[in-house]
Motif scaffolding. Structure first.
Motif, PDB file in Angstrom:
ATOM      1  N   VAL A 107      11.847  -0.003  11.013  1.00 18.14           N
ATOM      2  CA  VAL A 107      10.785  -0.464  10.123  1.00 18.14           C
ATOM      3  C   VAL A 107      10.913   0.215   8.764  1.00 18.14           C
ATOM      4  CG1 VAL A 107       8.310  -0.767   9.885  1.00 18.14           C
ATOM      5  CG2 VAL A 107       9.328  -0.736  12.149  1.00 18.14           C
ATOM      6  N   GLN A 110      13.458  -1.376   6.701  1.00 19.39           N
ATOM      7  CA  GLN A 110      13.037  -2.652   6.110  1.00 19.39           C
ATOM      8  C   GLN A 110      12.235  -2.432   4.831  1.00 19.39           C
ATOM      9  OE1 GLN A 110      10.723  -4.332   9.223  1.00 19.39           O
ATOM     10  NE2 GLN A 110      12.477  -5.088  10.375  1.00 19.39           N
ATOM     11  N   ARG A 111      11.535  -1.291   4.762  1.00 13.82           N
ATOM     12  CA  ARG A 111      10.624  -1.091   3.643  1.00 13.82           C
ATOM     13  C   ARG A 111      11.253  -0.386   2.447  1.00 13.82           C
ATOM     14  NH1 ARG A 111       5.418  -1.929   5.194  1.00 13.82           N
ATOM     15  NH2 ARG A 111       5.414  -3.235   7.043  1.00 13.82           N
ATOM     16  N   GLN A 114      12.160  -2.561  -1.149  1.00 13.83           N
ATOM     17  CA  GLN A 114      11.115  -2.919  -2.119  1.00 13.83           C
ATOM     18  C   GLN A 114      10.461  -1.685  -2.724  1.00 13.83           C
ATOM     19  OE1 GLN A 114      11.231  -4.355   0.988  1.00 13.83           O
ATOM     20  NE2 GLN A 114       9.217  -4.516   1.917  1.00 13.83           N
ATOM     21  N   PRO A 180       3.570 -14.033 -10.601  1.00 17.24           N
ATOM     22  CA  PRO A 180       2.932 -14.233  -9.296  1.00 17.24           C
ATOM     23  C   PRO A 180       2.055 -13.030  -8.934  1.00 17.24           C
ATOM     24  CG  PRO A 180       5.224 -13.605  -9.004  1.00 17.24           C
ATOM     25  CD  PRO A 180       5.014 -13.780 -10.481  1.00 17.24           C
ATOM     26  N   VAL A 182       1.375 -12.260  -5.778  1.00 19.27           N
ATOM     27  CA  VAL A 182       1.819 -11.762  -4.481  1.00 19.27           C
ATOM     28  C   VAL A 182       3.326 -11.496  -4.553  1.00 19.27           C
ATOM     29  CG1 VAL A 182       2.021 -12.276  -2.035  1.00 19.27           C
ATOM     30  CG2 VAL A 182       0.032 -13.076  -3.294  1.00 19.27           C
ATOM     31  N   TYR A 183       3.713 -10.272  -4.226  1.00 18.00           N
ATOM     32  CA  TYR A 183       5.127  -9.889  -4.273  1.00 18.00           C
ATOM     33  C   TYR A 183       5.825 -10.467  -3.048  1.00 18.00           C
ATOM     34  CZ  TYR A 183       9.134  -6.764  -4.973  1.00 18.00           C
ATOM     35  OH  TYR A 183      10.380  -6.242  -5.190  1.00 18.00           O
ATOM     36  N   ASP A 184       6.961 -11.117  -3.275  1.00 10.12           N
ATOM     37  CA  ASP A 184       7.680 -11.743  -2.167  1.00 10.12           C
ATOM     38  C   ASP A 184       8.860 -10.856  -1.766  1.00 10.12           C
ATOM     39  OD1 ASP A 184       8.949 -13.301  -0.375  1.00 10.12           O
ATOM     40  OD2 ASP A 184       9.478 -14.918  -1.760  1.00 10.12           O
ATOM     41  N   THR A 185       8.745 -10.196  -0.598  1.00 12.55           N
ATOM     42  CA  THR A 185       9.816  -9.284  -0.191  1.00 12.55           C
ATOM     43  C   THR A 185      11.001 -10.037   0.393  1.00 12.55           C
ATOM     44  OG1 THR A 185       8.702  -9.025   1.908  1.00 12.55           O
ATOM     45  CG2 THR A 185       8.354  -7.307   0.283  1.00 12.55           C
ATOM     46  N   THR A 186      10.834 -11.318   0.703  1.00  9.28           N
ATOM     47  CA  THR A 186      11.940 -12.049   1.303  1.00  9.28           C
ATOM     48  C   THR A 186      12.897 -12.615   0.246  1.00  9.28           C
ATOM     49  OG1 THR A 186      10.602 -14.043   1.358  1.00  9.28           O
ATOM     50  CG2 THR A 186      10.646 -12.719   3.353  1.00  9.28           C
ATOM     51  N   LYS A 283       0.577  -6.495  -3.036  1.00  7.16           N
ATOM     52  CA  LYS A 283       1.142  -6.910  -1.744  1.00  7.16           C
ATOM     53  C   LYS A 283       2.644  -6.648  -1.650  1.00  7.16           C
ATOM     54  CE  LYS A 283      -1.581  -9.840  -2.961  1.00  7.16           C
ATOM     55  NZ  LYS A 283      -2.603  -9.693  -4.023  1.00  7.16           N
ATOM     56  N   VAL A 284       3.086  -5.473  -2.136  1.00  7.34           N
ATOM     57  CA  VAL A 284       4.513  -5.154  -2.110  1.00  7.34           C
ATOM     58  C   VAL A 284       4.960  -4.779  -0.699  1.00  7.34           C
ATOM     59  CG1 VAL A 284       6.277  -3.637  -3.046  1.00  7.34           C
ATOM     60  CG2 VAL A 284       4.472  -4.459  -4.512  1.00  7.34           C
ATOM     61  N   ASN A 285       4.045  -4.232   0.101  1.00  6.67           N
ATOM     62  CA  ASN A 285       4.360  -3.826   1.475  1.00  6.67           C
ATOM     63  C   ASN A 285       5.574  -2.919   1.563  1.00  6.67           C
ATOM     64  OD1 ASN A 285       2.283  -5.455   2.111  1.00  6.67           O
ATOM     65  ND2 ASN A 285       3.466  -7.030   3.117  1.00  6.67           N
TER      66      ASN A 285
END
Lengths: 335, 331, 562
Positions: A107, A110-111, A114, A180, A182-186, A283-285
């Motif tokens: 996990v 994955q983070r 970003q 935007p 909302v940040y898109d991590t994909t 929402k960068v997560n």
């Protein structure tokens, strides 16, 4: 300097072990429950069985030693296997998160991207803005530039990011629709279009964080420069006929960097820690959001692992700072 | 050779001046004002004040800061509406005679809430900052100056930097909320808890910065000179080292107030802060963020007060620093 | 009647012209709390169950009206069709013919039987074990028939495999995860193979998950969307903004926001709010035991009755002073309705008492006067030196803090002084024994939170209030009866309810029990019947509210309407 470094690195091992124990005990003692989210209708007996399945049935020292073993033995083995295709870690239990029941390092991996792109980049931008501003502000103390710099940085620092972030979103996300919200991590950067999309989604979070960081660093830079500009060696250097540029950028700047180095060395591990509020607002997560949700969910393995990595970085960067002091000011000796 | 001699002389002069700041008398120098020469009233502080007054930014800031303090301290006696009084019929009202700064979503008077909130925020901000800065400077000075103390104190700093803040604060509440509110009353108990929580978790940066500066400073000639004439350690630290690391401390202090005010509002989300109906600037700001589009004043007002306070403290700090610096004073 | 008409209308709107599978492109959904695992047997939070419900399906779902809807089952077992045995000890389910998993293999009764074994395996820690309580064995009679054997008569008999929290797992995939191994089956837990309209393409815990249409889904025309992205993170406000103002997302979940904030956003015209009402009720509990610090370890135990909250007049007055319609209007808006009961649905179980809806400050004052609680010099009522002064705690939440302030104001108008206290949610709902601020420890006089139940029969919910569930030192302060209500009459009725199969009789007993707690006893003060509020883009069609299941329960029927 080499012996100093080696000594400090050796000393770091017991320090870090002690830190990990304190963090573990702190997490154990602080109130909260990994099963806090379980609906109230679930009977206590079922909760007890869930607790045992998480391994919470055994005493704290058993769990601590297990974690140590997993962190220092199983995980390195696993990554070794991963790289070289060996099978040393087969059948060994990696550190498992309470919340997602998956290995915490997966996990975290994955983070990291970003977090480094957004928080790391904003820190870089912050430093690059702050140092020139600090120098000019100090050199031209009480000029309009200095006054403006003071004003902006004080406002920038006293306005929390939960406020500035939302203001930016309302102006540029909702009203103007430039960026935007909302940040898109994909999002994968493959061509100019996706690169542009990545830049657009980074602008707002990076601005918010860079403003905050620059405000802080520029204040320290300015104060330290001011201190040194009044020193006698500056007068001497000028009297020797050195150009103003050499005096300010070589002599004064070098001597003024120590507090700035300290602040930056404290700030860089925080990059890894992520920016909890800014990540939440946009929402960068990243790692900050991971840490805060793990804390809220009382996910002890996750919190412990994250904070321990954080601790390693802190110990490392304070060491780097200490070495840099010695380089900047050769009079400083540690042995 | 001459260079060092000169430096040495200058250092000695500086030493004398620096010590006279604390001692409050001006030995050896011809008095500016013969009328009060040698008397207690002709003090260095008067010079400092005179210099401070000539700093326009600092004077404006001082006036504004004093008025803010008066606003939050005296205000509630003049504007006597209870800041927690809920009046549903008057909710979301704009600026009016009954509510000069409007009301919030439950009809609580914003003026009263800003005044009550300011009391807490300024008190928490200043106290927590003082705790953090004192603790940080002390640890920084000791570990920078005494080589023997450096390693243990810096490892302690690293430990505190590494501790996860949220669980630490939650633990502090659990352990100390009840005992403190029993011995000091609920309001005072909460206050002590909050300022010590903020103070105990934010001294590390100041400590690292002060230590870094002290490490460089203690190899400087004037310090070596003072040492060579046998100045004892506590006097060395207080009279020679501390005045020379004052400016980063000032910066850390100014930034610390802003952080403390915001952190206080963050603490209330852990249930650590004051009772939920009790306003503070940080919390007023946070609560109003969602309503920002419809009721912009609700964010602007507390935001303005926080920024104003921080700016004032910053300019006052600048003015003080300039005024206390003997090299600048009289320029 | 009107309700039925509305839902019929909605149903008609929900079935647009027969479309092609995957013809509507991407659906973007925002859950501000992100899923951490896609296996409801490990986590029952809505954030986890909802995304999982797109993939995994149970035998039957609960409809909005509380009636069961067959999903993988051919029909709902009943006594009439022989599915439920006369003695309530066995339940026989028939599976729908021709259902396949998303990998193309057929669904069989063995999968159902395996799922039960999976949850009940020792050492696993199944989160929904309570739904499997009383099951002796689950037997696959033939490929399409599965029979559940209870050790004793079970009321109500339909529990396991009903509702999205107990879906069917694929035996072939989860077989290695039995028992203790289940905790670390990451691959299975993150990418379960299901029978639902979508299958998982990627899953990052706590961040984002993506799905694509299941090529083997049993209805060839569904789902209309080819892919679904569920993004997590942020907060409710940001989620509402992304759907209603910027249009970046099509659907946002659980927007508990003050009504005067969302209303103008909805007016912007990009999307709509949709509310579904299940069994969630926000309530205030009045501690029946004394939390006074002087008692040390015996605080809030049955040994020390509360000095004034045991007086029925005081409890009734506290309830009368609250203006529930105003609370609903100011703090909840479309997300809440005033209520006088803790069992608002299914309607058969709801006692119709609504006398609490009208605030009566004068009446409350009169009641307290008559009961001998007279105002003291500071305006606070007292009797025999005991002042009506209480501590009122709840979790940190903007809406709850507004409610706290309002209630404090009303209680002050009847001479009751209130100190407010807030606690971090994870601490409040945490169960560790040493935690003084937990709901179960209840070291305060009043506390407010929301409780709910998930199957359309409140028996297990009402069981929370029996005397043996009172938290105490011996059970490490575990136990759901945090209000510490202890009444032999209530316990006797609970025993009767657990022995009764006849529907009408069950309704009667449950209503009596609810009234003992609320309308007559005022031990628990129901405030708001809470709904789940979602926001969806105007272009999204087919959304049907269902209070019992997650927001995505009928996502197979969602489509893009131009």
């Amino acid at each position: 300097m080499l012996t100093f470094t080696t000594r400090r690195l050796l000393l770091a091992i017991p320090t870090l072990l002690f830190i990990s124990l304190v963090i573990f005990l702190l997490l154990e003692a602080s109130p909260g429950d990994p099963l806090g989210d379980v609906p109230l209708t679930v009977p206590p007996e079922v909760k007890e069985r869930m607790r045992e399945a998480l391994g919470l049935g055994s005493p704290w020292y058993v769990r601590y030693v297990l974690w140590l073993k997993q962190f220092f033995w199983v995980e390195p083995l696993y990554w070794f296997d991963h790289v070289f295709g060996t099978q040393f870690s087969a059948g060994m239990q990696r550190i498992i998160s309470f919340q997602s029941r998956s290995p915490v390092f997966d996990v975290i991996a994955q983070r990291v991207p970003q977090t480094l792109t957004v928080v790391g980049f904003s820190y870089l931008v912050g430093i690059l803005i702050a140092i020139p501003i600090g120098i000019i502000s100090a050199y031209k103390q009480y000029s309009w530039f200095d006054q403006l710099g003071t004003f902006v940085s004080m406002i920038g620092f006293s306005m929390p990011t939960f406020f500035t972030g939302v203001v930016l979103i309302i102006i540029f996300g909702v009203k103007l629709q430039w960026f935007p919200s909302v940040y898109d991590t994909t999002l994968e950067v493959r061509d100019w279009n996706s690169f542009w999309a990545q830049v657009r989604q980074m602008i707002m979070p990076v601005t918010v964080l860079a403003l905050y960081n620059a405000a802080q660093i520029s204040r320290f830079m300015r104060a330290s420069m001011l201190d040194n500009l009044g020193q006698d060696y500056v007068r001497t250097a000028r009297a020797k006929g050195l150009s103003e540029k050499t005096v300010v950028l070589k002599h004064v700047l070098r001597n003024s960097l120590i507090p700035v180095i300290t602040v930056i060395a404290l700030g860089l591990p925080a990059v890894f820690g992520g920016a909890i509020i800014t990540e939440q607002v946009f929402k960068v997560n990243g790692l900050g959001q991971l840490l805060i949700t793990a804390i809220h969910g009382n996910d002890i393995p996750m919190v412990l692992t994250l904070t321990f990595i954080f601790a390693i970085l802190i110990v490392l960067f304070t060491l780097i700072a200490d070495i840099l002091y010695g380089i900047l000011d050769p009079r400083i000796r540690y042995d | 050779m001459t260079e060092t001699r000169r430096q040495h002389d200058l250092s000695v002069t500086e030493t004398v001046e620096a010590s006279s700041v604390a001692a409050g008398i001006t030995p050896g120098l011809p008095p500016d004002d013969p009328l009060h020469a040698g008397g207690e009233t002709r003090s260095q502080w008067r010079d400092v004040w005179r210099q401070f007054r000539s700093h326009r930014g600092a004077m404006v800031a001082l006036v504004l800061f004093v008025s803010t303090i008066l606003f939050v301290l005296v205000g509630p006696y003049l504007w006597t509406i209870d800041p927690t009084y809920v009046d549903i019929r008057a909710r979301n009202s704009g600026f009016s005679v009954a509510h000069p700064l409007g009301t919030d979503q439950l009809g609580r008077d914003m003026l009263a809430r800003l005044m009550a909130g300011g009391r807490v925020s300024i008190a928490v901000g200043l106290t927590a900052m003082i705790i953090a800065i004192t603790l940080g400077s002390l640890i920084g000075l000791v570990s920078g100056y005494f080589r023997r103390m450096d390693a243990p104190l810096m490892r302690l700093t690293e430990l505190f930097l590494a501790l996860p803040l949220l669980p630490l604060l939650l633990l502090m509440v659990t352990l100390f909320r009840e005992p403190l509110s029993q011995s000091f009353g609920p309001a005072m108990g909460t206050f002590i808890l909050i300022v010590s929580a903020i103070g105990a978790t934010s001294w590390m940066q100041a400590a690292r910065i002060v230590r870094g500066d002290v490490l460089g400073l203690k190899e400087r000639e004037f310090i070596l000179a003072a040492k060579s004439i046998g100045t004892p350690a506590h006097r060395m630290i207080l009279r020679h080292v501390l005045p020379n690391v004052l400016s980063p401390i000032m910066v850390a202090a100014t930034l610390g107030i802003a952080t403390a005010i915001i952190t206080e509002s963050a603490l209330s989300f852990l249930g650590l802060g004051f009772p939920p109906d009790f306003p503070t600037w940080g919390r007023l700001l946070y609560d109003a963020v969602d309503q920002m589009v419809m009721y912009p004043w609700r964010v602007i007002l507390p935001g303005l007060f926080i920024s104003l306070t921080v700016l004032c403290v910053n300019y006052i700090g600048d003015g003080l620093r300039d005024a206390m610096d003997p090299r600048i004073r009289g320029r | 009647m009107k309700k039925a008409l509305v839902s019929a209308l909605a149903l008609m709107m929900a079935s647009p012209a027969v479309a092609e599978r995957g013809s509507d492109g991407e659906l973007r959904v925002l859950y501000w709390q992100a899923a951490s695992v896609l296996n409801p047997y490990l986590s029952t939070g809505a954030k986890d169950v909802d995304p999982a419900s797109m993939v995994l399906e149970p035998l039957a779902l609960v409809g909005n009206d509380g009636a069961l809807i067959p999903v993988l089952a051919a029909e709902i077992p009943s006594i009439e069709n022989g599915g439920i045995s006369e003695d309530f000890t066995t339940v026989t389910w028939r599976l729908k013919p021709g259902v396949t998993w998303s990998d193309g293999t057929p669904l069989t009764a063995a999968d159902v039987a395996f799922t039960a074994d999976y949850c009940m395996a020792p050492g696993f820690g199944c989160a929904v074990l309570a739904e499997f309580e009383g099951i002796k064995t689950v037997e696959a009679v033939d490929d399409r028939t599965v029979r559940i054997h209870y050790g004793a008569p079970k009321y109500p008999p339909l529990q396991a495999f009903v509702g999205g929290r107990t879906p069917i797992l694929q035996k072939a995939q989860f077989e290695p995860c039995l028992g203790e191994a289940g905790a670390s089956c990451t691959r299975q837990n993150f990418g379960p193979i299901g029978t639902g309209p979508f299958r998982v393409t990627s899953f990052e815990p706590g961040n984002v998950s993506t799905f694509e249409a299941n090529p083997h889904y049993r209805d060839p025309a569904k789902p209309a969307f080819a892919t679904v992205t569920i993004k997590g993170g942020g907060d409710a406000m940001a989620a509402a903004r992304a759907v209603l103002e910027t249009g970046e997302f099509d659907f946002a979940w659980n927007l508990q926001l003050a009504p005067d904030i969302v209303a103008p956003m909805e007016a912007a015209g990009k999307g709509k709010l949709v509310g579904s009402f299940g069994s969630m009720v926000e309530r205030i509990e009045l501690n029946q035991t004394d939390p006074s610090p002087a008692l040390g370890k015996e605080r809030s135990t049955l040994a020390h009755p509360h000095p004034f909250l045991t007086d029925p007049a005081v409890r009734r007055a506290l309830s009368m002073a609250i203006d529930r319609p105003i609370l609903a209007e100011l703090a909840y808006g479309p997300a809440g309705k005033p209520t006088c009961t803790i069992v608002p649905v299914p309607l058969d179980f709801t006692s119709g008492r609504d006398d609490c809806l009208k605030q009566d400050i004068q009446g409350a004052n009169r009641l307290l006067d008559e009961a001998g609680w007279l105002p003291g010099p500071d305006g606070v009522r007292q009797k025999d030196g005991v002042p009506l002064r209480l501590v009122f705690q709840t979790t940190v939440n903007a809406v709850r803090q507004d409610v706290q302030s309002l209630v404090k104001q009303w209680w002050s108008e009847i001479g009751v002084a209130t100190d407010l206290k807030t606690i971090d949610g994870t601490v409040f709902f945490g169960g560790d024994a040493g935690n003084p601020d937990s709901r179960a420890r209840f070291l305060a006089d009043a506390q407010m939170f929301t409780d709910a139940f998930y199957l359309p029969d409140p028996a297990s919910f009402l069981e929370e209030f029996v005397c043996s569930r009172v938290p105490n030192d011996e059970n490490q302060w575990q136990g759901n009866n945090s209000v510490r209500f202890c009444d032999p009459d209530f316990d006797a009725r609970m025993a009767a309810l657990n022995q009764t199969g006849a529907a009408r009789e069950r309704h009667r007993i449950a209503k009596e029990m609810t009234d003992m707690l609320t309308a007559d006893g005022h031990v628990v003060l129901p405030l708001i019947h809470r709904g789940m509020i979602g926001a969806h883009a105007n272009s999204l069609a087919g959304i049907l509210p269902n209070g019992w299941e997650g927001s995505l329960w009928n996502i197979a029927d969602w489509s893009r309407a131009e």
